[in-house]
Scaffold this motif. Structure first.
Motif, PDB file in Angstrom:
ATOM      1  N   LEU A 267       0.758  -1.236  -0.211  1.00 36.34           N
ATOM      2  CA  LEU A 267       0.029  -0.218   0.058  1.00 36.34           C
ATOM      3  C   LEU A 267       0.910   1.162   0.308  1.00 36.34           C
ATOM      4  N   ASP A 268       1.712   1.079   0.839  1.00 32.35           N
ATOM      5  CA  ASP A 268       2.801   2.380   0.881  1.00 32.35           C
ATOM      6  C   ASP A 268       3.476   2.675  -0.342  1.00 32.35           C
ATOM      7  N   ALA A 269       4.027   1.572  -0.955  1.00 32.07           N
ATOM      8  CA  ALA A 269       4.805   1.670  -2.244  1.00 32.07           C
ATOM      9  C   ALA A 269       4.054   2.338  -3.337  1.00 32.07           C
ATOM     10  N   GLU A 270       2.556   1.826  -3.298  1.00 31.18           N
ATOM     11  CA  GLU A 270       1.743   2.135  -4.444  1.00 31.18           C
ATOM     12  C   GLU A 270       1.265   3.832  -4.256  1.00 31.18           C
ATOM     13  N   LEU A 271       1.162   4.176  -2.960  1.00 34.42           N
ATOM     14  CA  LEU A 271       0.836   5.415  -2.570  1.00 34.42           C
ATOM     15  C   LEU A 271       2.260   6.236  -3.113  1.00 34.42           C
ATOM     16  N   ARG A 272       3.107   5.805  -2.516  1.00 30.49           N
ATOM     17  CA  ARG A 272       4.461   6.736  -2.915  1.00 30.49           C
ATOM     18  C   ARG A 272       4.512   6.916  -4.425  1.00 30.49           C
ATOM     19  N   GLY A 273       4.214   5.870  -5.229  1.00 26.75           N
ATOM     20  CA  GLY A 273       4.553   6.076  -6.808  1.00 26.75           C
ATOM     21  C   GLY A 273       3.289   6.840  -7.298  1.00 26.75           C
ATOM     22  N   LYS A 274       2.391   7.067  -6.610  1.00 24.31           N
ATOM     23  CA  LYS A 274       1.366   8.008  -7.265  1.00 24.31           C
ATOM     24  C   LYS A 274       1.205   9.220  -6.776  1.00 24.31           C
ATOM     25  N   CYS A 275       2.040   9.984  -5.887  1.00 26.63           N
ATOM     26  CA  CYS A 275       1.983  11.216  -5.267  1.00 26.63           C
ATOM     27  C   CYS A 275       2.732  11.926  -6.387  1.00 26.63           C
ATOM     28  N   ALA A 276       2.718  13.417  -6.428  1.00 29.66           N
ATOM     29  CA  ALA A 276       3.107  14.317  -7.218  1.00 29.66           C
ATOM     30  C   ALA A 276       4.699  14.587  -6.894  1.00 29.66           C
ATOM     31  N   ASN A 277       4.857  14.572  -5.276  1.00 25.03           N
ATOM     32  CA  ASN A 277       5.918  14.979  -4.750  1.00 25.03           C
ATOM     33  C   ASN A 277       6.270  14.301  -3.532  1.00 25.03           C
ATOM     34  N   GLU A 278       7.378  14.158  -2.976  1.00 28.23           N
ATOM     35  CA  GLU A 278       7.627  14.027  -1.400  1.00 28.23           C
ATOM     36  C   GLU A 278       6.759  14.415  -0.599  1.00 28.23           C
ATOM     37  N   GLN A 279       6.714  15.655  -0.584  1.00 26.08           N
ATOM     38  CA  GLN A 279       5.736  16.281   0.553  1.00 26.08           C
ATOM     39  C   GLN A 279       4.291  15.951   0.452  1.00 26.08           C
ATOM     40  N   TYR A 280       3.994  15.668  -0.615  1.00 27.76           N
ATOM     41  CA  TYR A 280       2.491  15.301  -0.617  1.00 27.76           C
ATOM     42  C   TYR A 280       2.285  13.763  -0.094  1.00 27.76           C
ATOM     43  N   TYR A 281       3.297  13.068  -0.628  1.00 29.11           N
ATOM     44  CA  TYR A 281       3.309  11.962  -0.005  1.00 29.11           C
ATOM     45  C   TYR A 281       3.172  11.780   1.418  1.00 29.11           C
ATOM     46  N   GLU A 282       4.216  12.512   1.955  1.00 27.33           N
ATOM     47  CA  GLU A 282       4.268  12.320   3.589  1.00 27.33           C
ATOM     48  C   GLU A 282       2.922  13.049   4.267  1.00 27.33           C
ATOM     49  N   LEU A 283       2.318  14.118   3.612  1.00 31.24           N
ATOM     50  CA  LEU A 283       1.251  14.340   4.194  1.00 31.24           C
ATOM     51  C   LEU A 283      -0.123  13.375   4.013  1.00 31.24           C
ATOM     52  N   VAL A 284      -0.424  12.651   2.796  1.00 30.72           N
ATOM     53  CA  VAL A 284      -1.310  11.836   2.821  1.00 30.72           C
ATOM     54  C   VAL A 284      -0.958  10.538   3.499  1.00 30.72           C
ATOM     55  N   SER A 285       0.150  10.268   3.730  1.00 33.38           N
ATOM     56  CA  SER A 285       0.630   9.358   4.761  1.00 33.38           C
ATOM     57  C   SER A 285       0.235   9.257   6.084  1.00 33.38           C
ATOM     58  N   LEU A 286       0.625  10.509   6.311  1.00 30.76           N
ATOM     59  CA  LEU A 286       0.308  10.868   8.020  1.00 30.76           C
ATOM     60  C   LEU A 286      -1.225  11.134   8.187  1.00 30.76           C
ATOM     61  N   ALA A 287      -1.871  11.402   6.999  1.00 29.25           N
ATOM     62  CA  ALA A 287      -3.548  11.528   7.284  1.00 29.25           C
ATOM     63  C   ALA A 287      -4.255  10.318   6.946  1.00 29.25           C
ATOM     64  N   TYR A 288      -3.688   9.146   6.423  1.00 25.60           N
ATOM     65  CA  TYR A 288      -4.160   7.897   6.282  1.00 25.60           C
ATOM     66  C   TYR A 288      -4.840   7.264   7.561  1.00 25.60           C
ATOM     67  N   ARG A 289      -4.147   6.912   8.420  1.00 23.56           N
ATOM     68  CA  ARG A 289      -4.531   6.282   9.512  1.00 23.56           C
ATOM     69  C   ARG A 289      -5.585   7.160  10.546  1.00 23.56           C
ATOM     70  N   GLN A 290      -5.330   8.496  10.333  1.00 27.38           N
ATOM     71  CA  GLN A 290      -6.082   9.524  11.264  1.00 27.38           C
ATOM     72  C   GLN A 290      -7.588   9.477  10.628  1.00 27.38           C
ATOM     73  N   ALA A 291      -7.643   9.428   9.214  1.00 26.22           N
ATOM     74  CA  ALA A 291      -8.788   9.735   8.543  1.00 26.22           C
ATOM     75  C   ALA A 291     -10.009   8.255   8.821  1.00 26.22           C
ATOM     76  N   VAL A 292      -9.097   7.171   8.593  1.00 22.34           N
ATOM     77  CA  VAL A 292      -9.776   5.765   8.590  1.00 22.34           C
ATOM     78  C   VAL A 292     -10.271   5.547  10.188  1.00 22.34           C
ATOM     79  N   ALA A 293      -9.431   5.897  11.324  1.00 27.54           N
ATOM     80  CA  ALA A 293      -9.695   5.575  12.607  1.00 27.54           C
ATOM     81  C   ALA A 293     -10.533   6.496  13.089  1.00 27.54           C
ATOM     82  N   ALA A 294     -11.029   7.568  12.412  1.00 26.90           N
ATOM     83  CA  ALA A 294     -12.146   8.434  13.177  1.00 26.90           C
ATOM     84  C   ALA A 294     -13.460   8.056  12.867  1.00 26.90           C
ATOM     85  N   HIS A 295     -13.327   6.775  12.614  1.00 31.19           N
ATOM     86  CA  HIS A 295     -14.607   6.035  12.025  1.00 31.19           C
ATOM     87  C   HIS A 295     -14.603   4.665  13.094  1.00 31.19           C
ATOM     88  N   LYS A 296     -16.042   4.094  13.229  1.00 32.29           N
ATOM     89  CA  LYS A 296     -16.375   2.902  13.659  1.00 32.29           C
ATOM     90  C   LYS A 296     -17.035   2.029  12.459  1.00 32.29           C
TER      91      LYS A 296
END
Length: 630
Positions: A267-296
Motif C-alpha cells: 500500500l505504501d509503495a503504491e501510494l508513494r508512486g502516485k504522489c506528485a512529490n515527496e511532501q505530498y506523499y508525506e502528508l497523505v501518509s500521515l493523514a491516512y490512519r487518522q482519517a480511517v480511525a476516526a470512524h467505527k
C-alpha cells in the motif's frame, strides 16, 4: 520522513482506541489518546540487567537515543541506540480497506527488534506496560480489574473497569470507560503480571508483559463489547458481527502478521508512486490512519455496513454529512462502499418521522449514540444547513456510484435525492442567510461557495440520471446546472478579487473549493479556465507563510479546502500550496493529531484535531485516478 509530524500515530483503530505520541521523541512524553489525555504505554529494554526506556517515561530509568522516525500509511517505525544495542519499534494498525475484516479488527501491532551496537552478545529482555487509563475516561474514575491471559499460544493480560456501563453516554472530549483492553504476545518465553496503583482507595491495575529475548511481536487489542447504539439497537463491530471472540481475533492477527506487513508495505509503495512529490506523499501518509480511525465499522440488524464517523474536537457528532463530504477522496480510492456506509444513517434518519424538513440532515447523532440529529436541534430551521447538506449528499452519492461502478445505493434512496435536488434548484444558487460547513465563521447570506456547491449538487444528480439510463433527465439537470453556473459567474464576478466571498460583498474573496467536482466528474459545467486567474491571485496576493486563508475575513484556513483548491491548480501552484501545508504541520507548536483548522500566519491550531476530513488531502490522487469521471 522529513516531516516533523505534530503528533505521531501509534494505535489507530477507532475514535476510542487511538493512542499517539505528541512529541519529537517517543521518550519525551507519555503516550496519549488523540484528545490529549494520558494513556501511557511504556517500553523498557533490559540489557545485561540494565534497563533503558524506548517508549514513554519511567522515573529513574535512562532513555535510549532516538535516531530515526518514519511514518507510512499503516505503520510508524522508531529507531533507537545506546552504547550496547540498536532497537527498532514498529507500530502497525492494519487499516487495509480492501479487507474490512482485517481493517476493523481491534488489534494493533508493536514489533520490537534489537541488534548489538558494540558487536558483543547481550542478555536482553523486553518489557511493555499498558496503563489501565486506556479503558477509562479518566484515570482513577473507578477501580479496574486485571485478568491474566494464557491460551492458544498467547500470553498477556486484560484490564477493564469494575463498573461496566456499555454505551452509557456520548460526547466529544470523552474516552471509553467500558469494555476490556488487552496486551498480548505470542513469544514463547513471556510472562504477564499486574502493576497496581492506588489513589483515594481506588485501585488501578496496569498490565505488564515481559519477554526474554531481543525480538518480539506484541499486540494491543480492545473489546468494546458493543460499539454503536443505532436507533435503539446495541450494535457490535464489523469484526465480531458473527460472534467472534477478541482472543480469536488476536490469535488470527498474530498468525496474519507477516502477510499484513507485506500488504501494508505494498500500500505504501503504491501510494508513494502516485504522489506528485515527496511532501505530498508525506502528508497523505500521515493523514491516512487518522482519517480511517476516526470512524467505527459496524453492521445494522439487516447486515448493512455502517461506517460511523466522529466529529472529533468539534462537537462529537456522529455520521456528520459535512464531515463525510471532505473525507471521501480517500475512501473513493480505496473502498467506495465505505462512502455508502457513511451515508446509511443519514438516509435512515431523513426517512423517519423525526426529520421534518425537505432538505438533508446535518448528522445522525453524537458518537457513539446514533439516534437522530443533535446539531442545532431539530426545532429551528435557522440552525440547519439546507444547501450545504443537500449538495454534500448529492455529490457524495454520485461520486460513490461512479467509483464503484454501481448505482444501486442511489436507486434505493432516489426519493430523497430527488427531493434534495429540487431544493437546490429552488434555493441553491443564491442562498439566503444560512449556515454552511464553515459555520465557525458564522452565518453568511449570498455565499458564493455555497452556491457553487448547489450547482455541483444539481450536476451530480444529472450524472446519476445518466447512470440509471434516463438520458432526458440527465440532460435536463446538467443544463439546469450550466444555466445556474452562467448566472453564478456573473453575480460572483469582482474586478478586484475575481470572484467574491458573497454576491453582495465587493472586494471580498474565498477559496472556491466546491468547484473541484466539475473537474473530477468531467461535467464541464464551468469553463475550463474559470478559476485559473483566481487561484493565481490567491498565490500572488493572499498566500501567507503557511497557506492561503479560507477567505478574507480571517487568517485561518482549512487543510481540506486548501488541498481541494490546490487540486484545481497547475503543477507549480499545487507544489507551492502543498509546501505551505507541509511546513505548517512541520513547524506548528500545536502538538496534536493533524488539525484541519489553523492560522496561516503562525501555523497554530485554531481548533479541531484528529478529524476524518484529512481524507480530503487525497483529492489530487482522486482527480488523477479518473475513477469518478462521468
Amino acid at each position: 520522513m522529513k516531516l516533523r509530524a505534530p503528533s505521531v500515530p501509534l494505535i489507530t483503530i477507532d475514535p476510542y482506541f487511538s493512542v499517539w505520541s505528541c512529541a519529537d521523541r517517543l521518550t519525551d512524553d507519555v503516550t496519549r489518546h488523540w484528545t490529549g489525555k494520558p494513556q501511557p504505554l511504556t517500553g523498557v529494554v533490559i540489557v545485561d540487567g540494565e534497563p533503558a526506556v524506548f517508549m514513554g517515561k519511567r522515573e529513574g530509568v535512562p532513555a535510549m537515543t532516538q535516531t530515526a522516525l518514519s511514518i507510512t500509511a499503516c505503520s510508524t517505525r522508531y529507531c533507537f541506540i545506546n552504547e550496547k544495542i540498536r532497537l527498532t519499534a514498529t507500530f502497525t494498525s492494519a487499516l487495509l480497506l480492501d479487507d474490512l475484516g482485517t481493517a476493523s479488527r481491534p488489534v494493533s501491532y508493536l514489533r520490537v527488534e534489537t541488534a548489538p551496537a558494540d558487536g558483543a552478545p547481550h542478555e536482553i529482555a523486553l518489557e511493555i506496560t499498558m496503563d489501565d487509563s486506556i479503558c477509562l475516561n479518566e484515570k482513577f474514575q473507578c477501580g479496574t480489574v486485571f485478568t491474566p491471559i494464557g491460551a492458544d499460544g498467547l500470553t498477556g493480560g486484560r484490564v477493564g473497569s469494575q463498573t461496566q456501563r456499555i454505551l452509557n453516554r456520548s460526547g466529544d472530549d470523552l474516552r471509553i470507560d467500558w469494555g476490556y483492553a488487552y496486551l498480548l504476545t505470542d513469544a514463547p518465553d513471556a510472562a504477564a503480571d499486574c502493576v497496581e496503583e492506588t489513589c483515594d482507595s481506588i485501585a488501578a491495575h496496569n498490565v505488564r508483559l515481559t519477554v526474554n529475548g531481543g525480538s518480539a511481536l506484541f499486540a494491543f487489542a480492545y473489546d468494546d463489547v458493543r460499539s454503536i447504539r443505532y436507533f435503539g439497537e446495541m450494535l457490535t463491530s464489523y469484526w465480531n458481527r458473527d460472534g467472534k471472540s477478541i482472543l480469536t481475533a488476536a490469535r488470527e492477527a498474530f498468525d496474519d502478521y507477516e502477510s499484513v506487513r507485506a500488504k501494508c508495505d505494498a500500500l505504501d509503495a503504491e501510494l508513494r508512486g502516485k504522489c506528485a512529490n515527496e511532501q505530498y506523499y508525506e502528508l497523505v501518509s500521515l493523514a491516512y490512519r487518522q482519517a480511517v480511525a476516526a470512524h467505527k465499522l459496524a453492521v445494522d440488524r439487516d447486515g448493512a455496513l455502517l461506517f460511523i464517523s466522529k466529529e472529533c474536537f468539534s462537537n462529537g457528532c456522529a455520521a456528520t454529512v459535512d464531515v463525510t463530504y471532505p473525507s471521501i477522496p480517500l475512501f473513493l480510492l480505496y473502498n467506495p462502499e465505505l462512502v455508502n456506509a457513511m451515508l446509511r444513517p443519514i438516509f435512515k434518519y431523513a426517512r423517519s418521522d423525526a426529520w421534518p424538513f425537505p432538505f438533508a440532515p446535518h448528522d445522525a447523532g453524537q458518537y457513539p449514540l446514533v439516534e437522530g440529529q443533535v446539531y442545532g436541534g431539530n426545532a429551528s430551521a435557522r440552525n440547519q444547513m439546507p444547501v450545504e447538506e443537500c449538495g454534500n449528499m448529492l455529490i457524495t452519492v454520485t461520486a460513490a456510484a461512479l467509483a464503484a461502478g454501481d448505482v444501486s445505493f442511489a436507486r434505493a434512496h432516489w426519493d430523497e435525492l430527488e427531493k434534495w435536488v429540487g431544493y437546490l434548484e429552488e434555493f441553491g444558487l443564491d442562498p439566503q442567510e444560512q449556515l454552511c460547513t464553515d459555520d465557525f465563521a458564522g452565518h453568511l447570506a449570498h455565499n458564493c461557495n455555497l452556491g457553487l456547491k448547489a450547482i455541483m449538487g444539481v450536476a451530480a444528480f444529472g450524472v446519476l440520471c445518466g447512470l440509471i439510463a434516463r438520458p432526458d433527465a440527465r440532460a435536463r439537470y446538467l443544463d439546469a446546472a450550466r444555466a445556474m453556473a452562467k448566472e453564478w459567474l456573473e453575480k460572483a464576478k469582482d474586478d478586484e478579487t475575481v470572484y467574491r466571498l458573497a454576491f453582495d460583498r465587493p472586494g471580498t474573496w474565498s477559496l472556491k473549493y466546491n468547484a473541484v467536482w466539475d473537474r473530477i466528474f468531467g461535467t464541464g459545467i464551468f469553463p475550463a479556465d474559470a478559476f485559473d486567474r483566481e487561484i493565481a491571485l490567491h498565490l500572488e496576493k493572499h498566500m501567507n507563510a503557511y497557506g492561503v486563508p479560507l477567505d478574507n475575513r480571517e487568517t485561518y484556513t482549512k487543510s481540506d479546502w486548501l488541498m481541494w483548491t490546490a487540486a484545481m491548480a497547475n503543477d507549480a501552484q499545487f507544489d507551492a500550496i502543498v509546501d505551505s501545508l507541509w511546513r505548517a504541520y512541520d513547524e506548528s507548536e500545536s502538538r496534536v493529531p493533524l488539525t484541519d483548522w489553523y492560522f496561516t500566519d503562525t501555523a497554530k491550531q485554531r481548533g479541531f484535531q484528529n478529524r476524518t476530513v484529512q481524507g480530503g488531502l487525497f483529492i489530487r490522487l482522486l482527480l488523477d485516478s479518473g475513477v469518478c469521471r462521468a
